[in-house]
Design a protein around this motif. Structure first.
Motif, PDB file in Angstrom:
ATOM      1  N   MET A   1       0.846  -1.203   0.000  1.00  0.00           N
ATOM      2  CA  MET A   1       0.000   0.000   0.000  1.00  0.00           C
ATOM      3  C   MET A   1       0.877   1.247   0.000  1.00  0.00           C
ATOM      4  O   MET A   1       1.888   1.307   0.710  1.00  0.00           O
ATOM      5  N   SER A   2       0.498   2.275  -0.763  1.00  0.00           N
ATOM      6  CA  SER A   2       1.273   3.506  -0.820  1.00  0.00           C
ATOM      7  C   SER A   2       1.167   4.259   0.496  1.00  0.00           C
ATOM      8  O   SER A   2       0.280   4.021   1.322  1.00  0.00           O
ATOM      9  N   ARG A   3       2.105   5.190   0.684  1.00  0.00           N
ATOM     10  CA  ARG A   3       2.101   6.011   1.897  1.00  0.00           C
ATOM     11  C   ARG A   3       0.808   6.795   2.019  1.00  0.00           C
ATOM     12  O   ARG A   3       0.234   6.901   3.107  1.00  0.00           O
ATOM     13  N   ARG A   4       0.329   7.338   0.896  1.00  0.00           N
ATOM     14  CA  ARG A   4      -0.911   8.108   0.930  1.00  0.00           C
ATOM     15  C   ARG A   4      -2.105   7.212   1.273  1.00  0.00           C
ATOM     16  O   ARG A   4      -2.985   7.585   2.039  1.00  0.00           O
ATOM     17  N   GLY A   5      -2.120   5.998   0.711  1.00  0.00           N
ATOM     18  CA  GLY A   5      -3.209   5.073   1.017  1.00  0.00           C
ATOM     19  C   GLY A   5      -3.199   4.655   2.476  1.00  0.00           C
ATOM     20  O   GLY A   5      -4.255   4.557   3.109  1.00  0.00           O
ATOM     21  N   LEU A   6      -1.991   4.417   3.016  1.00  0.00           N
ATOM     22  CA  LEU A   6      -1.875   4.061   4.423  1.00  0.00           C
ATOM     23  C   LEU A   6      -2.363   5.195   5.316  1.00  0.00           C
ATOM     24  O   LEU A   6      -3.044   4.953   6.326  1.00  0.00           O
ATOM     25  N   ALA A   7      -2.039   6.421   4.937  1.00  0.00           N
ATOM     26  CA  ALA A   7      -2.493   7.570   5.730  1.00  0.00           C
ATOM     27  C   ALA A   7      -4.008   7.674   5.705  1.00  0.00           C
ATOM     28  O   ALA A   7      -4.643   7.958   6.736  1.00  0.00           O
ATOM     29  N   ALA A   8      -4.622   7.454   4.538  1.00  0.00           N
ATOM     30  CA  ALA A   8      -6.082   7.536   4.440  1.00  0.00           C
ATOM     31  C   ALA A   8      -6.756   6.464   5.290  1.00  0.00           C
ATOM     32  O   ALA A   8      -7.718   6.729   6.019  1.00  0.00           O
ATOM     33  N   VAL A   9      -6.231   5.229   5.211  1.00  0.00           N
ATOM     34  CA  VAL A   9      -6.800   4.140   6.007  1.00  0.00           C
ATOM     35  C   VAL A   9      -6.630   4.422   7.497  1.00  0.00           C
ATOM     36  O   VAL A   9      -7.556   4.224   8.298  1.00  0.00           O
ATOM     37  N   SER A  10      -5.452   4.902   7.895  1.00  0.00           N
ATOM     38  CA  SER A  10      -5.204   5.203   9.305  1.00  0.00           C
ATOM     39  C   SER A  10      -6.130   6.298   9.808  1.00  0.00           C
ATOM     40  O   SER A  10      -6.622   6.241  10.944  1.00  0.00           O
ATOM     41  N   SER A  11      -6.401   7.303   8.961  1.00  0.00           N
ATOM     42  CA  SER A  11      -7.295   8.392   9.354  1.00  0.00           C
ATOM     43  C   SER A  11      -8.704   7.878   9.591  1.00  0.00           C
ATOM     44  O   SER A  11      -9.364   8.246  10.574  1.00  0.00           O
ATOM     45  N   VAL A  12      -9.188   7.035   8.684  1.00  0.00           N
ATOM     46  CA  VAL A  12     -10.538   6.486   8.841  1.00  0.00           C
ATOM     47  C   VAL A  12     -10.617   5.609  10.088  1.00  0.00           C
ATOM     48  O   VAL A  12     -11.571   5.700  10.873  1.00  0.00           O
ATOM     49  N   LEU A  13      -9.607   4.755  10.291  1.00  0.00           N
ATOM     50  CA  LEU A  13      -9.604   3.880  11.463  1.00  0.00           C
ATOM     51  C   LEU A  13      -9.508   4.692  12.753  1.00  0.00           C
ATOM     52  O   LEU A  13     -10.131   4.348  13.768  1.00  0.00           O
ATOM     53  N   TYR A 127      -5.170  15.986  15.754  1.00  0.00           N
ATOM     54  CA  TYR A 127      -5.037  16.980  14.687  1.00  0.00           C
ATOM     55  C   TYR A 127      -3.570  17.304  14.413  1.00  0.00           C
ATOM     56  O   TYR A 127      -3.202  17.590  13.276  1.00  0.00           O
ATOM     57  N   CYS A 128      -2.753  17.241  15.464  1.00  0.00           N
ATOM     58  CA  CYS A 128      -1.319  17.444  15.250  1.00  0.00           C
ATOM     59  C   CYS A 128      -0.747  16.339  14.368  1.00  0.00           C
ATOM     60  O   CYS A 128      -0.018  16.597  13.410  1.00  0.00           O
ATOM     61  N   PHE A 129      -1.096  15.095  14.664  1.00  0.00           N
ATOM     62  CA  PHE A 129      -0.581  13.983  13.864  1.00  0.00           C
ATOM     63  C   PHE A 129      -1.120  14.029  12.433  1.00  0.00           C
ATOM     64  O   PHE A 129      -0.437  13.630  11.490  1.00  0.00           O
ATOM     65  N   SER A 130      -2.354  14.509  12.283  1.00  0.00           N
ATOM     66  CA  SER A 130      -2.893  14.642  10.934  1.00  0.00           C
ATOM     67  C   SER A 130      -2.114  15.682  10.138  1.00  0.00           C
ATOM     68  O   SER A 130      -1.761  15.455   8.980  1.00  0.00           O
ATOM     69  N   ALA A 131      -1.849  16.833  10.760  1.00  0.00           N
ATOM     70  CA  ALA A 131      -1.087  17.881  10.075  1.00  0.00           C
ATOM     71  C   ALA A 131       0.319  17.406   9.736  1.00  0.00           C
ATOM     72  O   ALA A 131       0.880  17.775   8.697  1.00  0.00           O
ATOM     73  N   LEU A 132       0.879  16.564  10.591  1.00  0.00           N
ATOM     74  CA  LEU A 132       2.220  16.037  10.354  1.00  0.00           C
ATOM     75  C   LEU A 132       2.214  14.859   9.394  1.00  0.00           C
ATOM     76  O   LEU A 132       3.271  14.283   9.093  1.00  0.00           O
ATOM     77  N   ARG A 133       1.032  14.492   8.928  1.00  0.00           N
ATOM     78  CA  ARG A 133       0.828  13.373   8.000  1.00  0.00           C
ATOM     79  C   ARG A 133       1.334  12.044   8.586  1.00  0.00           C
ATOM     80  O   ARG A 133       1.920  11.208   7.896  1.00  0.00           O
ATOM     81  N   THR A 134       1.066  11.875   9.880  1.00  0.00           N
ATOM     82  CA  THR A 134       1.376  10.610  10.564  1.00  0.00           C
ATOM     83  C   THR A 134       0.144  10.138  11.335  1.00  0.00           C
ATOM     84  O   THR A 134       0.203   9.960  12.561  1.00  0.00           O
ATOM     85  N   PRO A 135      -0.994   9.940  10.645  1.00  0.00           N
ATOM     86  CA  PRO A 135      -2.219   9.557  11.358  1.00  0.00           C
ATOM     87  C   PRO A 135      -2.128   8.199  12.041  1.00  0.00           C
ATOM     88  O   PRO A 135      -2.925   7.903  12.939  1.00  0.00           O
ATOM     89  N   GLU A 136      -1.157   7.381  11.642  1.00  0.00           N
ATOM     90  CA  GLU A 136      -1.013   6.084  12.320  1.00  0.00           C
ATOM     91  C   GLU A 136      -0.613   6.276  13.777  1.00  0.00           C
ATOM     92  O   GLU A 136      -0.931   5.437  14.640  1.00  0.00           O
ATOM     93  N   ARG A 137       0.035   7.383  14.105  1.00  0.00           N
ATOM     94  CA  ARG A 137       0.380   7.678  15.502  1.00  0.00           C
ATOM     95  C   ARG A 137      -0.875   8.092  16.282  1.00  0.00           C
ATOM     96  O   ARG A 137      -1.024   7.722  17.460  1.00  0.00           O
TER      97      ARG A 137
END
Length: 408
Positions: A1-13, A127-137
């Protein structure tokens, strides 16, 4: 899975984990409390939900719109410092109210005042992790929050007071808060907090607070207005039909809260619009498909979901499915505006939220509760159309704005 796809899935989860936490807290509190105790807990939890929404609008939304990557560390540190200070001040006021109100309700508000900084700062980390593009954290911290709060509430005795449940719920945020701060530390090390932008007139969060107030106020006004004219069965049917679309609310909230950093990486207006149109098409298809699945459910399964309300609610599913389909398009139109021109969304939210109330009541007057449901669908469709029209009128290129520092 691409980095962008992983970020999207992590955000939804992550949004799903946060929503599940809120739902399970209410379910467990209802099981543990007496009727009067749960009433007290519900009042406190509604108060918290309003404060959470205000903090999301004033602080969280401006954080995820930050486009200067060099400033992200400072912005994150500043946002958490402001949230801590503002929630502490609000907590003092709640504690004073709790001391002034006699009985169990007062003790519950006192408990909320004591734990409010913990729960709001922990939520602000998302929201900090989202802005940093690390929603998995954010997902890691919120999953821990979910486990801790469920475990803590399950250990409480039956008949526990509302004040005790509020304290346990709040203190159980400590492990997730600690984990989130540890995960954030590498990104904010060496950055200084600056609270002044949040206190200036023209801070973009002020507009988002108005949008939040209008959106939530109009929905409450719609329910109140319908309750004045309709039977309780009609109101229950409308709420029941909307409740069945809860999974889509998770996706819409994810798009609103965590979409800007992802979409903002696209090049220019054309790139942003191409991405949000694709997202809108997917959300619209999911809304229509989910509505079709629900409409096709056998009555036996439907009654297991909503009990006796199913018979009335199922008749509204075509209208509610249509509403959620166009809401998917509207959500992504507003997301486009939020990225390209954040100040363009306020007037749309105000006008079309009030229009939806009028269409709801007008639809009920013409065709009963079914007309009310179609009135809401029409309001959502008009809002989506107006938002995309405004997107089409934006200039091809816009200078990026720093939402924390830009004045009106």
């Amino acid at each position: 899975m691409s980095r962008r796809g992983l970020a999207a899935v992590s955000s939804v989860l992550d949004q799903a984990a946060s929503s599940a936490t809120n739902i399970l807290v209410l379910v467990l509190a209802a099981r543990l409390s007496s009727a009067s105790g749960f009433a007290d807990f519900s009042m406190v939890y509604v108060t918290f939900s309003v404060l959470l929404g205000l903090n999301m609008a004033y602080v969280g939304q401006t954080v995820v719109l930050e486009k200067d990557e060099e400033r992200l560390g400072a912005v994150c540190r500043s946002s958490l410092a402001f949230t801590a200070a503002a929630s502490a001040a609000a907590g003092v006021l709640l504690a004073v109210v709790g001391l002034a109100v006699p009985g169990a309700a007062g003790r519950a508000f006192l408990a909320l005042g004591l734990v409010l900084p913990l729960v709001l700062v922990q939520d602000g980390l998302r929201y900090c992790f989202s802005a940093l593009r690390t929603p998995e954290r954010a997902l890691a911290a919120d999953a821990l929050r979910l486990v801790c709060v469920v475990a803590a509430l399950l250990l409480q005795p039956e008949g526990a007071s509302a004040g005790r449940l509020v304290l346990v719920w709040g203190v159980s945020a400590l492990p997730a808060l600690a984990l989130g701060l540890v995960l954030l530390r590498p990104y904010v090390r060496g950055s200084a907090a600056d609270l002044r932008p949040y206190l200036r007139r023209g801070h973009l969060g002020q507009r988002f607070v108005v949008e939040f107030a209008v959106g939530n106020g109009s929905s409450q006004l719609a329910v109140l207005g319908l309750g004045l004219f309709a039977t309780p069965l009609a109101v229950g049917a409308l709420r029941g039909a909307t409740t069945l679309f809860g999974p889509l609310n998770v996706l819409f909230n994810s798009a609103n809260a965590f979409g800007p950093p992802v979409v903002g990486r696209a090049s220019g207006k054309r790139g942003v619009v191409r991405m949000t149109v694709a997202m809108g098409a997917v959300l619209a298809a999911l809304g229509a498909g989910w509505g079709a699945v629900l409409y096709a459910l056998p009555e036996r399964l439907g009654r297991q979901l909503l009990g006796d309300t199913w018979a009335a609610a199922s008749a509204l599913l075509p209208a509610t499915g249509a509403q959620y389909a166009v809401m998917g398009l509207g959500t992504c139109a507003l997301l486009t505006l939020r990225v390209l021109n954040p100040r363009a969304t306020l007037s749309l939210q105000v006008v079309f939220s009030l229009l939806s109330v009028a269409l709801l009541l007008g639809g009920y007057a013409l065709a009963g509760v079914t007309g009310a449901a179609w009135g809401l669908a029409a309001g959502s469709a008009l809002k989506a159309a107006a938002a995309w029209l405004r997107v089409s009128r934006l200039p091809a290129a816009r200078a990026p704005e720093s939402p924390v520092t830009t004045a009106a």
